[in-house]
Scaffold this motif. Structure first.
Motif, PDB file in Angstrom:
ATOM      1  N   LEU A  53       0.824  -1.207   0.000  1.00  0.00           N
ATOM      2  CA  LEU A  53       0.000   0.000   0.000  1.00  0.00           C
ATOM      3  C   LEU A  53       0.860   1.259   0.000  1.00  0.00           C
ATOM      4  O   LEU A  53       0.497   2.267  -0.614  1.00  0.00           O
ATOM      5  N   ALA A  54       2.006   1.202   0.679  1.00  0.00           N
ATOM      6  CA  ALA A  54       2.913   2.361   0.669  1.00  0.00           C
ATOM      7  C   ALA A  54       3.424   2.634  -0.736  1.00  0.00           C
ATOM      8  O   ALA A  54       3.521   3.795  -1.170  1.00  0.00           O
ATOM      9  N   SER A  55       3.755   1.568  -1.483  1.00  0.00           N
ATOM     10  CA  SER A  55       4.228   1.782  -2.858  1.00  0.00           C
ATOM     11  C   SER A  55       3.132   2.370  -3.733  1.00  0.00           C
ATOM     12  O   SER A  55       3.413   3.166  -4.637  1.00  0.00           O
ATOM     13  N   CYS A  56       1.868   1.997  -3.472  1.00  0.00           N
ATOM     14  CA  CYS A  56       0.757   2.570  -4.249  1.00  0.00           C
ATOM     15  C   CYS A  56       0.635   4.071  -4.011  1.00  0.00           C
ATOM     16  O   CYS A  56       0.474   4.858  -4.961  1.00  0.00           O
ATOM     17  N   SER A  57       0.717   4.481  -2.757  1.00  0.00           N
ATOM     18  CA  SER A  57       0.611   5.912  -2.449  1.00  0.00           C
ATOM     19  C   SER A  57       1.758   6.690  -3.059  1.00  0.00           C
ATOM     20  O   SER A  57       1.567   7.782  -3.624  1.00  0.00           O
ATOM     21  N   ARG A  58       2.960   6.156  -2.980  1.00  0.00           N
ATOM     22  CA  ARG A  58       4.119   6.871  -3.501  1.00  0.00           C
ATOM     23  C   ARG A  58       4.118   6.909  -5.034  1.00  0.00           C
ATOM     24  O   ARG A  58       4.568   7.885  -5.632  1.00  0.00           O
ATOM     25  N   ALA A  59       3.593   5.845  -5.659  1.00  0.00           N
ATOM     26  CA  ALA A  59       3.480   5.849  -7.119  1.00  0.00           C
ATOM     27  C   ALA A  59       2.474   6.890  -7.581  1.00  0.00           C
ATOM     28  O   ALA A  59       2.698   7.600  -8.573  1.00  0.00           O
ATOM     29  N   ALA A  60       1.348   7.006  -6.879  1.00  0.00           N
ATOM     30  CA  ALA A  60       0.328   7.981  -7.256  1.00  0.00           C
ATOM     31  C   ALA A  60       0.872   9.402  -7.149  1.00  0.00           C
ATOM     32  O   ALA A  60       0.671  10.227  -8.047  1.00  0.00           O
ATOM     33  N   VAL A  79      11.406   6.218  -7.502  1.00  0.00           N
ATOM     34  CA  VAL A  79      12.349   5.171  -7.088  1.00  0.00           C
ATOM     35  C   VAL A  79      13.322   5.686  -6.044  1.00  0.00           C
ATOM     36  O   VAL A  79      13.402   5.164  -4.922  1.00  0.00           O
ATOM     37  N   ARG A  80      14.080   6.747  -6.375  1.00  0.00           N
ATOM     38  CA  ARG A  80      15.135   7.185  -5.460  1.00  0.00           C
ATOM     39  C   ARG A  80      14.593   7.855  -4.209  1.00  0.00           C
ATOM     40  O   ARG A  80      15.080   7.610  -3.103  1.00  0.00           O
ATOM     41  N   ASP A  81      13.568   8.699  -4.360  1.00  0.00           N
ATOM     42  CA  ASP A  81      13.014   9.391  -3.194  1.00  0.00           C
ATOM     43  C   ASP A  81      11.873   8.605  -2.536  1.00  0.00           C
ATOM     44  O   ASP A  81      11.764   8.588  -1.314  1.00  0.00           O
ATOM     45  N   GLY A  82      11.041   7.948  -3.353  1.00  0.00           N
ATOM     46  CA  GLY A  82       9.858   7.310  -2.798  1.00  0.00           C
ATOM     47  C   GLY A  82      10.080   5.909  -2.279  1.00  0.00           C
ATOM     48  O   GLY A  82       9.614   5.553  -1.186  1.00  0.00           O
ATOM     49  N   LEU A  83      10.809   5.078  -3.040  1.00  0.00           N
ATOM     50  CA  LEU A  83      10.943   3.666  -2.682  1.00  0.00           C
ATOM     51  C   LEU A  83      12.281   3.313  -2.051  1.00  0.00           C
ATOM     52  O   LEU A  83      12.513   2.133  -1.759  1.00  0.00           O
ATOM     53  N   ALA A  84      13.143   4.268  -1.826  1.00  0.00           N
ATOM     54  CA  ALA A  84      14.503   3.947  -1.370  1.00  0.00           C
ATOM     55  C   ALA A  84      14.500   3.065  -0.132  1.00  0.00           C
ATOM     56  O   ALA A  84      15.198   2.043  -0.075  1.00  0.00           O
ATOM     57  N   ASP A  85      13.702   3.439   0.879  1.00  0.00           N
ATOM     58  CA  ASP A  85      13.704   2.646   2.110  1.00  0.00           C
ATOM     59  C   ASP A  85      13.090   1.264   1.899  1.00  0.00           C
ATOM     60  O   ASP A  85      13.577   0.264   2.435  1.00  0.00           O
ATOM     61  N   LEU A  86      12.037   1.185   1.085  1.00  0.00           N
ATOM     62  CA  LEU A  86      11.395  -0.101   0.839  1.00  0.00           C
ATOM     63  C   LEU A  86      12.295  -1.028   0.019  1.00  0.00           C
ATOM     64  O   LEU A  86      12.333  -2.242   0.261  1.00  0.00           O
ATOM     65  N   LEU A  87      13.019  -0.473  -0.946  1.00  0.00           N
ATOM     66  CA  LEU A  87      13.939  -1.281  -1.740  1.00  0.00           C
ATOM     67  C   LEU A  87      15.101  -1.785  -0.890  1.00  0.00           C
ATOM     68  O   LEU A  87      15.542  -2.941  -1.031  1.00  0.00           O
ATOM     69  N   ASP A  88      15.597  -0.937   0.000  1.00  0.00           N
ATOM     70  CA  ASP A  88      16.680  -1.368   0.896  1.00  0.00           C
ATOM     71  C   ASP A  88      16.196  -2.485   1.826  1.00  0.00           C
ATOM     72  O   ASP A  88      16.923  -3.450   2.085  1.00  0.00           O
ATOM     73  N   ASP A  89      14.974  -2.350   2.337  1.00  0.00           N
ATOM     74  CA  ASP A  89      14.426  -3.395   3.205  1.00  0.00           C
ATOM     75  C   ASP A  89      14.253  -4.705   2.448  1.00  0.00           C
ATOM     76  O   ASP A  89      14.493  -5.794   2.990  1.00  0.00           O
ATOM     77  N   ALA A  90      13.817  -4.614   1.183  1.00  0.00           N
ATOM     78  CA  ALA A  90      13.626  -5.831   0.392  1.00  0.00           C
ATOM     79  C   ALA A  90      14.951  -6.547   0.167  1.00  0.00           C
ATOM     80  O   ALA A  90      15.029  -7.777   0.276  1.00  0.00           O
ATOM     81  N   ALA A  91      15.986  -5.791  -0.142  1.00  0.00           N
ATOM     82  CA  ALA A  91      17.300  -6.406  -0.349  1.00  0.00           C
ATOM     83  C   ALA A  91      17.804  -7.033   0.947  1.00  0.00           C
ATOM     84  O   ALA A  91      18.323  -8.157   0.947  1.00  0.00           O
TER      85      ALA A  91
END
Length: 574
Positions: free
Chosen positions: A315-322, A340-352
């Motif tokens: 849901l966080a990725s949906c809000s940031r994409a919108a 990607v760099r500003d919106g998903l940076a923390d989520l991408l780091d957590d996924a890795a």
């Protein structure tokens, strides 16, 4: 369009009608109206839902995000809560408690829908009420086709992206992919698209014999129960248990074997029934190329890891994409920076970090459960607030990775100075002589062989379900198992291999039967550990000679066994 940004009347297509697709649709319309921008949003559903709709784990953050998107969170969803998550590995156990009201298990299965389907319907209802349209069509590809200058105005105003779905093609200004892990369009979405990597998984639904009563239950994560299984997740519901096994080479037979071990150790209630089983894919890290002009990816197709429980990050990725589509424009560099760099940076780091932590937790062995506890205390001591693993506020994937790596190194060093011994239960059942198990999905075949063996004075238990065999063989090891190749859930040869690999059943005799009397099938059966391969229709004399070394007299054989034209005892056919 207003320059390169979405303006009122812009058309947006979303590929995928699950939680990510419905959540993005609601978020786009909601955020667009807040900016005075009315969007035309269309969601393409595949029309092929999974046979198993998993339960949904709703954390407080999940519930807040759902409410913010206008999705109704019924109070009855709170009817089932978890008191925590139990962690198991190589005989060691630890419990991470959940705060009161922290983890809700939303699920209507088997009487109704699975939890993820219920949450998806709530989001889809919110999006539809705001004007989104859901279309049951499978998207084949997305093409970038700028309109020619002499094209009709009605065509030029509909955008440069063409969505091809089952023979039709429609133009849009922006397209988002929300199909989940392992189901991306690849280069058919845009050239160079690199979604989140994924790992194989098998999920199943177990029906409990009686409704669950008493205090709130525990969810469980059993790490590396088998060499081919990195983790087994058990989520209890009111009437069922959802089981998920994941690992690079996991198979349905691995899940069945892990469930047998879980039943043996009291992790699932005895008497359960396996009602559904299917393979799936889980995200296993961050995607590498997630945006193109007017295109981006959300949810599990973009990032994720097996320890991620709940839908908050999706849901966080949906809000940031919108927000990125509305504020940053449709140019690829702007979307890359804003989304990607500003919106998903923390989520991408957590996924890795989460994906790498799974590897180190496997190496940590018996130290893995304590690694979770240590990591959780470190987060609490540091006072940080963020998304954790397993639906809990802490530990975060990155802190867990740090602790798990050290635990894995210590366990590896310890293994150099000790002999690894495969764990066994404290009490090992004694093999029951003259007890035979028959596993065959053909009721006539089971009945015929049961009568034949019982005529010799043996005790026989016949199973149509291979999972029932796994559970029984752990409690009452038989003299031998007669195993059909073609079964309902699991390939019989893979089942034989699993039985011969496990310490509880490796010494149990297995005889494989099959109507496919081919040399390669016979060899595969012997390679899997079978004592013998018997072609169907099975010769009764040969079967008795193989199992007992003797053939009973004619009077002791089943009277209904006919004679063939040559005067020999008839064979039992499936």
């Amino acid at each position: 369009m207003s320059g390169s940004r979405l303006a009122s009347g812009s058309r947006v297509a979303i590929v995928g009608g699950g939680i990510a697709g419905a959540g993005l649709a609601a978020s786009l319309i909601f955020n667009g109206r807040a900016r005075g921008c009315a969007l035309d949003v269309r969601v393409y559903e595949s029309g092929d839902p999974d046979a198993i709709a998993p339960p949904a784990i709703l954390t407080p953050e999940c519930r807040s995000r759902l409410a913010a998107l206008g999705a109704r969170v019924p109070q009855e969803w709170r009817a089932h809560e978890l008191r925590g998550v139990e962690l198991l590995s190589h005989g060691q156990r630890e419990v991470m408690p959940a705060s009161a009201g922290g983890l809700w298990v939303v699920d209507g299965w088997p009487q109704g829908q699975g939890g993820l389907s219920l949450v998806r319907e709530a989001l889809a209802g919110a999006a539809t009420s705001q004007g989104a349209r859901f279309v049951s069509r499978r998207v084949e590809r997305v093409e970038h086709q700028p309109c020619a200058a002499d094209a009709p105005a009605v065509v030029r105003k509909n955008g440069p992206l063409v969505v091809r779905a089952q023979g039709s093609g429609e133009r849009f200004h922006a397209v988002a992919l929300a199909t989940g892990a392992g189901a991306s369009l690849g280069d058919s979405f845009f050239p160079g698209f690199q979604p989140a990597p994924s790992v194989a998984a098998v999920q199943a639904r177990l029906r409990l014999p009686t409704p669950r009563m008493g205090p709130p239950p525990l969810a469980r994560l059993w790490m590396s129960p088998l060499p081919s299984v990195d983790g087994l997740v058990l989520l209890p519901g009111a009437h069922s248990v959802y089981a998920l096994a994941y690992g690079p080479a996991v198979t349905p037979a691995d899940l069945c074997q892990a469930l047998m071990m879980a039943a043996r150790d009291g992790l699932v209630e005895e008497g359960f029934e396996l009602l559904a089983l299917e393979t799936t894919r889980l995200p296993y890290g961050p995607g590498r190329s997630l945006v193109a002009p007017g295109q981006l990816v959300v949810g599990a197709a973009a990032f994720g890891h097996p320890l991620q429980v709940g839908v908050s990050d999706t849901l966080a990725s949906c809000s940031r994409a919108a927000v990125a589509l509305l504020d940053a424009g449709l140019e690829a560099p702007a979307l890359e920076r804003r989304y990607v760099r500003d919106g998903l940076a923390d989520l991408l780091d957590d996924a890795a970090a989460g994906a790498r932590a799974v590897t180190w937790l496997r190496r940590a062995g018996r130290r893995a459960p304590q690694a979770f506890i240590t990591a959780r205390h470190r987060v609490a001591a540091a006072g940080t607030v963020g998304s954790g693993v397993l639906g809990l506020p802490a530990p975060s994937p990155q802190v867990l990775l740090s602790v798990a790596r050290w635990a894995g190194i210590r366990e590896t060093m310890s293994s150099w100075v000790r002999t690894a011994v495969e764990p066994l239960p404290t009490t090992i059942p004694t093999m029951e002589r003259d007890l035979y198990y028959i596993v065959d999905d053909d009721p006539d075949q089971r009945e015929a062989m049961t009568q034949l063996l019982e005529s010799t004075g043996a005790h026989v238990v016949a199973f149509a379900d291979e999972l029932a065999l796994f559970c029984a063989v752990a409690r009452r090891p038989p003299t031998a198992i007669l195993l059909d190749v073609v079964l309902h859930w699991v390939d019989g040869l893979r089942l034989c291999e699993g039985l011969k690999q496990h310490p509880l059943t490796r010494d149990t005799r297995v005889v494989v039967m099959s109507g496919m009397n081919r040399p390669h099938i016979r060899q595969r059966a012997l390679d899997a550990g079978a004592e013998a391969f018997l072609p169907k229709p099975v010769d009764p004399e040969r079967l008795l000679r193989q199992l007992m070394g003797v053939v009973p007299t004619t009077s002791s054989a089943p009277s209904e066994a006919p004679l063939d034209a040559a005067g020999e005892t008839g064979r039992y056919a499936s």
